[in-house]
Design a protein around this motif. Structure first.
Motif, PDB file in Angstrom:
ATOM      1  N   TYR A 599       0.831  -1.196   0.000  1.00 21.91           N
ATOM      2  CA  TYR A 599       0.000   0.000   0.000  1.00 21.91           C
ATOM      3  C   TYR A 599       0.873   1.256   0.000  1.00 21.91           C
ATOM      4  N   GLY A 600       0.293   2.297  -0.543  1.00 19.92           N
ATOM      5  CA  GLY A 600       0.977   3.582  -0.641  1.00 19.92           C
ATOM      6  C   GLY A 600       0.001   4.632  -1.141  1.00 19.92           C
ATOM      7  N   GLN A 601       0.522   5.850  -1.405  1.00 23.52           N
ATOM      8  CA  GLN A 601      -0.364   6.958  -1.772  1.00 23.52           C
ATOM      9  C   GLN A 601      -0.356   7.249  -3.268  1.00 23.52           C
ATOM     10  N   ALA A 602       0.156   6.294  -4.027  1.00 21.37           N
ATOM     11  CA  ALA A 602       0.076   6.406  -5.495  1.00 21.37           C
ATOM     12  C   ALA A 602      -0.077   5.000  -6.055  1.00 21.37           C
ATOM     13  N   PRO A 603      -0.886   4.809  -7.099  1.00 18.19           N
ATOM     14  CA  PRO A 603      -1.108   3.467  -7.628  1.00 18.19           C
ATOM     15  C   PRO A 603       0.155   2.834  -8.192  1.00 18.19           C
ATOM     16  N   THR A 604       1.172   3.667  -8.495  1.00 24.96           N
ATOM     17  CA  THR A 604       2.432   3.136  -9.011  1.00 24.96           C
ATOM     18  C   THR A 604       3.526   3.104  -7.963  1.00 24.96           C
ATOM     19  N   ASN A 605       3.214   3.499  -6.758  1.00 23.55           N
ATOM     20  CA  ASN A 605       4.219   3.531  -5.695  1.00 23.55           C
ATOM     21  C   ASN A 605       3.580   3.091  -4.386  1.00 23.55           C
ATOM     22  N   MET A 606       3.685   1.782  -4.085  1.00 21.17           N
ATOM     23  CA  MET A 606       3.104   1.213  -2.864  1.00 21.17           C
ATOM     24  C   MET A 606       4.215   0.462  -2.120  1.00 21.17           C
ATOM     25  N   PRO A 607       5.101   1.202  -1.465  1.00 20.74           N
ATOM     26  CA  PRO A 607       6.285   0.585  -0.862  1.00 20.74           C
ATOM     27  C   PRO A 607       6.022  -0.130   0.460  1.00 20.74           C
ATOM     28  N   GLN A 608       4.922   0.181   1.118  1.00 21.23           N
ATOM     29  CA  GLN A 608       4.679  -0.396   2.439  1.00 21.23           C
ATOM     30  C   GLN A 608       4.046  -1.781   2.294  1.00 21.23           C
ATOM     31  N   ILE A 609       4.488  -2.697   3.142  1.00 26.21           N
ATOM     32  CA  ILE A 609       4.090  -4.114   3.023  1.00 26.21           C
ATOM     33  C   ILE A 609       3.543  -4.606   4.361  1.00 26.21           C
ATOM     34  N   LEU A 610       2.463  -5.357   4.276  1.00 28.23           N
ATOM     35  CA  LEU A 610       1.881  -6.032   5.442  1.00 28.23           C
ATOM     36  C   LEU A 610       1.741  -7.508   5.114  1.00 28.23           C
ATOM     37  N   GLU A 611       2.324  -8.383   5.941  1.00 26.96           N
ATOM     38  CA  GLU A 611       2.194  -9.825   5.752  1.00 26.96           C
ATOM     39  C   GLU A 611       1.001 -10.328   6.574  1.00 26.96           C
ATOM     40  N   VAL A 612       0.166 -11.153   5.947  1.00 29.45           N
ATOM     41  CA  VAL A 612      -1.042 -11.676   6.592  1.00 29.45           C
ATOM     42  C   VAL A 612      -1.003 -13.204   6.510  1.00 29.45           C
ATOM     43  N   PRO A 613      -1.232 -13.925   7.614  1.00 25.83           N
ATOM     44  CA  PRO A 613      -1.156 -15.395   7.587  1.00 25.83           C
ATOM     45  C   PRO A 613      -2.324 -16.021   6.838  1.00 25.83           C
ATOM     46  N   ALA A 614      -2.132 -17.265   6.413  1.00 27.89           N
ATOM     47  CA  ALA A 614      -3.200 -18.022   5.760  1.00 27.89           C
ATOM     48  C   ALA A 614      -4.370 -18.194   6.716  1.00 27.89           C
ATOM     49  N   GLY A 615      -5.555 -18.371   6.152  1.00 29.05           N
ATOM     50  CA  GLY A 615      -6.760 -18.531   6.957  1.00 29.05           C
ATOM     51  C   GLY A 615      -7.398 -17.219   7.331  1.00 29.05           C
ATOM     52  N   THR A 616      -6.783 -16.088   6.912  1.00 26.43           N
ATOM     53  CA  THR A 616      -7.310 -14.754   7.211  1.00 26.43           C
ATOM     54  C   THR A 616      -7.852 -14.136   5.936  1.00 26.43           C
ATOM     55  N   THR A 617      -8.983 -13.486   6.020  1.00 24.66           N
ATOM     56  CA  THR A 617      -9.560 -12.814   4.847  1.00 24.66           C
ATOM     57  C   THR A 617      -9.865 -11.346   5.147  1.00 24.66           C
ATOM     58  N   GLU A 618      -9.233 -10.824   6.176  1.00 22.99           N
ATOM     59  CA  GLU A 618      -9.470  -9.438   6.556  1.00 22.99           C
ATOM     60  C   GLU A 618      -8.240  -8.899   7.274  1.00 22.99           C
ATOM     61  N   ALA A 619      -7.872  -7.660   6.994  1.00 19.72           N
ATOM     62  CA  ALA A 619      -6.726  -7.046   7.667  1.00 19.72           C
ATOM     63  C   ALA A 619      -7.041  -5.587   7.962  1.00 19.72           C
ATOM     64  N   ARG A 620      -6.563  -5.117   9.075  1.00 24.43           N
ATOM     65  CA  ARG A 620      -6.784  -3.735   9.496  1.00 24.43           C
ATOM     66  C   ARG A 620      -5.452  -2.983   9.471  1.00 24.43           C
ATOM     67  N   ILE A 621      -5.439  -1.841   8.817  1.00 21.48           N
ATOM     68  CA  ILE A 621      -4.235  -1.006   8.732  1.00 21.48           C
ATOM     69  C   ILE A 621      -4.545   0.335   9.387  1.00 21.48           C
ATOM     70  N   ASP A 628      -5.407  10.147  -0.380  1.00 20.61           N
ATOM     71  CA  ASP A 628      -5.786   8.919  -1.062  1.00 20.61           C
ATOM     72  C   ASP A 628      -4.738   7.832  -0.816  1.00 20.61           C
ATOM     73  N   TRP A 629      -5.215   6.616  -0.550  1.00 23.25           N
ATOM     74  CA  TRP A 629      -4.339   5.455  -0.362  1.00 23.25           C
ATOM     75  C   TRP A 629      -4.765   4.359  -1.332  1.00 23.25           C
ATOM     76  N   TYR A 630      -3.758   3.562  -1.784  1.00 21.37           N
ATOM     77  CA  TYR A 630      -4.005   2.498  -2.744  1.00 21.37           C
ATOM     78  C   TYR A 630      -3.465   1.193  -2.166  1.00 21.37           C
ATOM     79  N   PHE A 631      -4.175   0.107  -2.494  1.00 19.00           N
ATOM     80  CA  PHE A 631      -3.832  -1.174  -1.893  1.00 19.00           C
ATOM     81  C   PHE A 631      -3.888  -2.282  -2.954  1.00 19.00           C
TER      82      PHE A 631
END
Length: 654
Positions: A599-621, A628-631
Motif C-alpha cells: 500500500y501507498g499513496q500512489a497506484p504506481t508507488n506502494m512501498p509499504q508491506i503487510l504480511e497476513v497469515p493463511a486462513g485470514t480474509t481481513e486485515a486492518r491497517i 488517497d491510499w491504494y492497496f
C-alpha cells in the motif's frame, strides 16, 4: 476344533479344545451360535421354549423341525424350578453348568408334568451327557411317585463345573418342573442360583489354547503391562484368570472390572463398540472411547484397520480422496471408498454481508463486503471512493440467532436511517419506510423461539445531503442491546460451498457475491441489457449484472476498503481467496501460505508491506495520513510462489 470369535468390531482368534455336539444327534442340528451367549454367567440358566408341539413325550420335542435351532421364547431362571402353568403343547430345554459347593456324593431328584428328563455330564463337555433321572406327570415337587425320579450317586468335586440339560414336554393341563439335589452338608433342596451357570459358547473356567508364538507374545505383553502400571507380575501359565473370561486378572483390576465375573468380558463401558475382551487384545483402555486421543473412537479405528493407540493415523488418507480419516469419521463417510467423501461445508463469519449499489433502487451493483455491524454515519460523504456521495443504496443480509436457551422471547429491531429503509425478518416485511427523510428511528418486535436462526435483511437508500444507517437488536424485556458480532452471522464470502435458502437452484454464495437478495425470488429476473435471467447467468458462470465470467481468478478478489466505524487514519481490507492458479489449475486453501498487502499513496508507488497469515480474509491497517491510499494483495503458496498483485483499490482518509 478352532473357532473364530467375532467380538464387537474386532476379531479375536480363540482355540477351543474339542467340538461341542449333541449326543445322538447330527452335528448339523447344533443351535446357531448367534443364539448362544459368548460367555457363561453365574447365578442363572437360560430357558428355551418351543411352542406348538403336540404330545406328552420329550421325543416329540426332539423330533420337531424347530428343535433346537429356533426356540419361540428364551427366558431366564435363577433356580431349576418353574411352578406356574405356562401353556399347552410346548417343550422346554435348559442347558447349563452345575458347581457343587463341596466335594462328595450327590443324589438328584426330578419332578414334572408331563415328561421331564435330567441329563448330566461328568465334565463341562456336552458330548458326555447321560440321562440320570426322568419322570412322567407328577404333582408339583413330588419326587416319590416313580423310582426313576431319583438318580444314582454321583461323585462331584467342589469348584468344578458340570454340564447338564433339563428336557421337558407339556401336552395339556398342568405343567411344571423341579430339580433338587442332596449331598455333603445339603439336605434335599431345589438347585438354585449360587450353584448354577448359564450355557455359553465358551465354557466357564477354560483357558484358550495358544500357539507357542501367541503364548510368548501374551507373556511379554502381560509383563510389560504389569511393569508399566507398577503391578506385581505373576509369571504362572496360563495367566491369572479366575473367572475364565479371557481377561488377565491384573488387567481387570486395574481398569475396574471384576476378575470373578465372567460377564464383564462382554461389557462396553466406554461405548466405543469394542468389548472389554476386544480392548484387552487391542491394548486399548476399556474406560476411554478414544484411547489415543485423536478424535476417532477405538472401535472405528479397529474396524478400518487403524491402530487405536497411534494418534498419527487420524491424518492418513486411506482411499486417496483428499480427506483424512478424521475428516471422514466426522462427516460419516467411508474412509475406504474414494467415491464417498465429505461434502464441502459452508463457513460463516460474525456480522452481515453488505451489497453496495449506485442508484436509490439497487440500480447498478458495485461491490460486496462484510460489515460486522450496521452502524454508519457518512455525513455528506460516501461509503467508499467507488460510491457516490448521494443516490446510492445498500442491502445488508445476515442471520440472527436468538441467544435465549428455551421457550420464546421478544426482541426489538430498531432501524435509524437517513433516508429510506425496509426491514425483512425471514423474508417478511416488518418495517417499510422507503422515502426521503432525515434520520428517523422505526421499531418492530418479534417473539422468537430459542436458538433458531432468523434471516435479517435491511435495505437502505440515500438520496441527498446527510447519510446514515443503523440497526440495533435488543431484548424487549430488559432493553439490553445485543452485540451483533455475538448474535448475527453471515455466509463467508470465501466459503467454498453453500446451499440455496430459497431452493431456487441458485446458491446463496453467488447471490451474496453478486448483489442479489437471499430470500426474494429473482431466478427469472433480468439485471442486464441482454435479457439473460439470473438463473441463466448462474448456470453459465456469469455475473448477473455485467455478464462477465465470474470463475475464480488467480489473485484474491478484494472488496472495497471500509472504515467499519473505526477512527480516522485506519482502514479494514477484506478479500476472497482464489480457487485457481494462473494456468487454470485448482489451488486448495491448504496450499496457501499467506498474503502480502502492498500500500501507498500512489497506484504506481506502494512501498509499504503487510504480511497476513493463511486462513485470514481481513486485515486492518492503522496510522494512515490524510489523502488517497491504494492497496494491492498477492497470494503466496506453500512453495513460496507468488500470484500477480490484484488490481489496486483506493480509499480516501479524511
Amino acid at each position: 476344533m478352532a473357532a473364530k470369535k467375532i467380538l464387537g468390531l474386532g476379531v479375536v482368534v480363540v482355540f477351543l479344545g474339542g467340538c461341542q455336539s449333541w449326543q445322538f444327534r447330527d452335528i448339523e442340528k447344533l443351535p446357531p451360535t448367534a443364539a448362544i451367549p459368548e460367555v457363561s454367567e453365574p447365578g442363572k440358566v437360560d430357558v428355551w421354549y418351543f411352542d406348538g408341539i403336540s404330545g406328552n413325550n420329550v421325543q416329540s420335542m426332539i423330533d420337531a423341525e424347530k428343535f433346537p435351532d429356533s426356540p419361540d421364547e428364551i427366558t431366564e431362571l435363577n433356580q431349576l424350578r418353574r411352578a406356574a402353568n405356562r401353556a399347552n403343547n410346548y417343550g422346554t430345554l435348559i442347558r447349563g453348568y452345575l458347581e457343587p459347593p463341596a466335594t462328595g456324593e450327590y443324589t438328584f431328584y426330578i419332578a414334572g408334568d408331563d415328561e421331564t428328563q435330567l441329563w448330566l455330564s461328568p465334565s463341562q463337555s456336552p458330548e458326555d451327557i447321560v440321562r440320570i433321572a426322568s419322570t412322567m406327570a407328577t404333582p408339583l415337587d413330588n419326587f416319590t411317585r416313580y423310582s426313576s425320579q431319583t438318580s444314582g450317586i454321583h461323585y462331584l468335586e467342589a469348584g468344578q463345573k458340570y454340564y447338564f440339560e433339563l428336557r421337558h414336554k407339556e401336552g395339556g393341563w398342568d405343567d411344571h418342573f423341579t430339580v433338587a439335589w442332596s449331598g455333603p452338608g445339603l439336605n434335599q433342596q431345589v438347585i438354585d442360583g449360587p450353584f448354577l451357570h448359564s450355557f455359553a459358547q465358551t465354557t466357564p473356567g477354560t483357558q484358550p489354547e495358544l500357539t507357542t508364538e501367541e503364548a510368548y507374545e501374551l507373556g511379554y505383553r502381560l509383563g510389560f503391562f504389569d511393569g508399566e502400571k507398577g503391578l506385581s507380575y505373576n509369571a504362572q501359565y496360563p495367566p491369572l484368570d479366575e473367572d475364565g473370561d479371557g481377561l488377565y486378572d491384573n488387567w481387570e483390576i486395574y481398569y475396574g472390572l471384576d476378575p470373578t465375573d465372567p460377564t464383564d468380558a462382554m461389557s462396553d463401558t466406554d461405548g466405543d463398540l469394542l468389548t472389554a475382551l476386544d480392548e484387552f487384545w487391542a491394548r486399548t483402555d476399556p474406560n476411554l472411547a478414544d484411547t489415543d486421543g485423536d478424535g476417532i473412537p477405538d472401535g472405528y479405528e479397529y474396524a478400518y484397520g487403524l491402530d487405536p493407540t497411534d494418534p498419527t493415523d487420524a491424518s492418513r488418507d486411506l482411499d486417496g480422496d483428499g480427506y483424512s480419516v478424521l475428516e471422514e469419521y466426522l462427516a460419516g463417510t467411508n474412509p475406504l471408498d474414494p467415491e464417498d467423501f465429505p461434502a464441502p461445508e459452508a463457513t460463516y463469519q460474525p456480522g452481515y454481508v453488505g451489497q453496495y449499489f449506485t442508484g436509490v433502487n439497487f440500480d447498478s451493483f458495485v461491490y460486496t463486503q462484510r460489515d460486522t455491524a450496521i452502524n454508519f454515519n457518512w455525513g455528506s460523504g460516501s461509503p467508499s471512493a467507488n460510491m457516490p456521495n448521494n443516490n446510492f443504496s445498500i442491502r445488508w443480509q445476515g442471520w440472527f440467532t436468538p441467544p435465549h436457551t428455551e421457550g420464546t422471547r421478544e426482541y426489538t429491531f430498531a432501524t435509524r436511517t437517513d433516508d429510506g429503509v425496509r426491514l425483512f425478518l425471514d423474508g417478511n416485511l416488518v418495517i417499510n419506510q422507503w422515502k426521503n427523510q432525515s434520520a428517523t428511528t422505526y421499531t418492530s418486535t418479534a417473539s422468537l423461539p430459542a436458538e433458531i436462526p432468523v434471516a435479517v435483511t435491511m435495505e437502505y437508500f440515500e438520496s441527498g445531503w446527510d447519510a446514515s444507517a443503523s440497526l440495533v437488536i435488543s431484548d424487549t424485556a430488559t432493553g439490553q442491546s445485543l452485540n451483533p458480532e455475538n448474535v448475527v452471522q453471515a455466509l463467508s464470502l470465501d466459503s467454498t460451498s453453500s446451499d440455496s435458502s430459497l431452493n431456487d437452484g441458485i446458491d446463496d454464495l453467488y447471490k451474496l457475491r453478486y448483489g442479489l437478495p437471499l430470500l426474494q425470488p429473482v431466478a427469472d429476473q433480468v439485471f442486464n441489457d441482454s435479457g439473460i435471467t439470473v438463473l441463466q447467468a448462474y448456470q453459465s458462470g456469469l455475473h448477473p449484472y455485467t455478464l462477465e465470467t465470474v470463475s475464480e481468478p488467480d489473485a484474491p478478489v478484494t472488496s472495497e476498503p471500509s472504515d467499519n466505524g473505526a477512527s480516522a487514519g485506519s482502514v479494514t481490507l477484506s478479500w476472497t481467496p482464489p480457487l485457481t492458479r494462473v494456468d487454470g489449475s485448482s489451488i486448495s486453501l491448504s496450499e496457501i501460505s499467506g498474503y502480502l498487502i502492498n500500500y501507498g499513496q500512489a497506484p504506481t508507488n506502494m512501498p509499504q508491506i503487510l504480511e497476513v497469515p493463511a486462513g485470514t480474509t481481513e486485515a486492518r491497517i492503522e496510522g494512515l495520513s490524510s489523502g488517497d491510499w491504494y492497496f494491492t494483495i498477492r497470494v503466496i503458496d506453500t512453495n513460496g510462489l507468488s500470484s500477480e498483485p490484484s488490481d489496486p483499490v483506493q480509499y480516501s482518509v479524511q
